[in-house]
Design an enzyme around this catalytic site. Sequence first.
Site, PDB file in Angstrom:
ATOM      1  N   ASP A 127       0.826  -1.199   0.000  1.00 57.97           N
ATOM      2  CA  ASP A 127       0.000   0.000   0.000  1.00 57.97           C
ATOM      3  C   ASP A 127       0.862   1.253   0.000  1.00 57.97           C
ATOM      4  O   ASP A 127       1.514   1.572   0.996  1.00 57.97           O
ATOM      5  CB  ASP A 127      -0.901  -0.017   1.241  1.00 57.97           C
TER       6      ASP A 127
ATOM      7  N   ASP B  71      -1.987   5.804  -5.734  1.00 56.48           N
ATOM      8  CA  ASP B  71      -2.244   4.848  -4.654  1.00 56.48           C
ATOM      9  C   ASP B  71      -2.354   3.428  -5.199  1.00 56.48           C
ATOM     10  O   ASP B  71      -3.223   3.144  -6.028  1.00 56.48           O
ATOM     11  CB  ASP B  71      -3.541   5.251  -3.932  1.00 56.48           C
TER      12      ASP B  71
END
Length: 495
Positions: free
Chosen positions: A105, A348
């Site tokens: 992440d 992201d």
Amino acid sequence: MAYQFLPIPLLLTTTLLCFLHSHLTHSLVSNSFLLPLSHTYPSTNSSLHHLIKSSTVRSTIRHGSRNGAPRQPPLSVPLSSGSDYTLSLSVGPVSSPTTISLFMDTGSDIVWFPCSPFECILCEGKLDANSNVTILPPPTDSRLVSCASPACSTAHSSLPSSDLCAAAKCPLDAIETASCSSHACPPLYYAYGDGSLLAHLRHGRLSLASSKPDSLSISNFTFACAHSTLAEPVGVAGFGRGPLSLPAQLSALSPSLSSRFSYCLVSHSFRADRLLHPSPLILGRSPEPSTNNPSESAFVYTSLLKNSKHPYFYTVALEAISVGPIKIPARPDLASVDHAGNGGMVVDSGTTFTMLPEETFSRVSTEFAHHMSSAGFNRAEEAEAKTGLKPCYYFNSDRSSNRLVPSLAFHFKSNATVELPRRNYFMGFKSEGKRVGCLMLMNVGGETDETDSGPAGTLGNFQQQGFEVVYDLEAGRVGFARRRCTALWDSIARG
């Protein structure tokens, strides 16, 4: 995507590295290291509609989660199985390490995983037979972080040591004399878009295994051991810009490992049969400046925006979006960050679909709909209701139909234009026995008002498929280049 509200002192990284006693069990060839990323998929019982719908819901939550608590940041969690990428690593002593899989992440900056005794509330439906979740006791070679440690104040949004030692119930004389090193850092509480986490911060050994018989090992890695979560049974490998992220802590082995990394996500269109190779994650490699392959492109770079309130985000400036020959200016807050840390577009890896503010999304989708209607395609409203995407059309994925779909490109600051392949923004699939296709971008769901905070948009991993995306912290930029990700994996793995 993590949201913290107090800035992290820049000198903290230097302080942190002073107590990171690390060792290297692998010869860094050209200062780079290759790791495999696995795309997670649930059981075959899950329909494509369910996969897409769950991804649209979680993308919305991840981008838009807010929390009014003054000290604790609202963290949006990595997506459920079928929408995200996992990284395997091992923890524990050299003699008996345990392998765990964590979500990779770039929108958060801490590493955590479940530790027994472990309780996950409201986790029904979060796991299935194909899930690979390991719950282990706190590694025997690890120890709790002291409340006086810089790592503790970092994890708690840089709260003063005196506050943390008081929360850890240190005696008053220990707090006044700053000698509370024998008292553990108080439990960490994170609020999520649809869940939460309680964990203890620990130091211990962590290792990463390459595709080759090589490994990286840090003996004093800082991680969070979670004993109680709400709706989140799987841990996270945070790749954000904070000093507790995985790349930042790897700088103890080699500065290049934390200053630059890239990944190339294999295109899947939510089909497991297309994922025969892992997606390469490359730590420290300098990307090739050009390519002679006609199906690939040279890197285009856009500079990272400064954000003192959210310094761990990879925030870039989106200036416009082209639909066919029409260039649509983006809303101003997509191209800048204000004094309160709001605005910009976050790159992201943990959000599936690209999220755009309502005004910008409306102009893009309206122009896209105009092109599709002019080409004779009919709206598929049932597919829109089932997937949460719009507009959708009845669409046969043949060569002639594909040519009628308008092109789509993102225009970032520094003249960085990223032209998306059609499958990255208009995916064909079966719905109720008919072939349909949907625009794979999403509306944030309302105009930003004065009470909102954080990024104006998010560049999701679905739109990043088939690109090598490089995070070049040394140069303060993010780069994109079209790549055949399976071929990239093979070429680097062969050495």
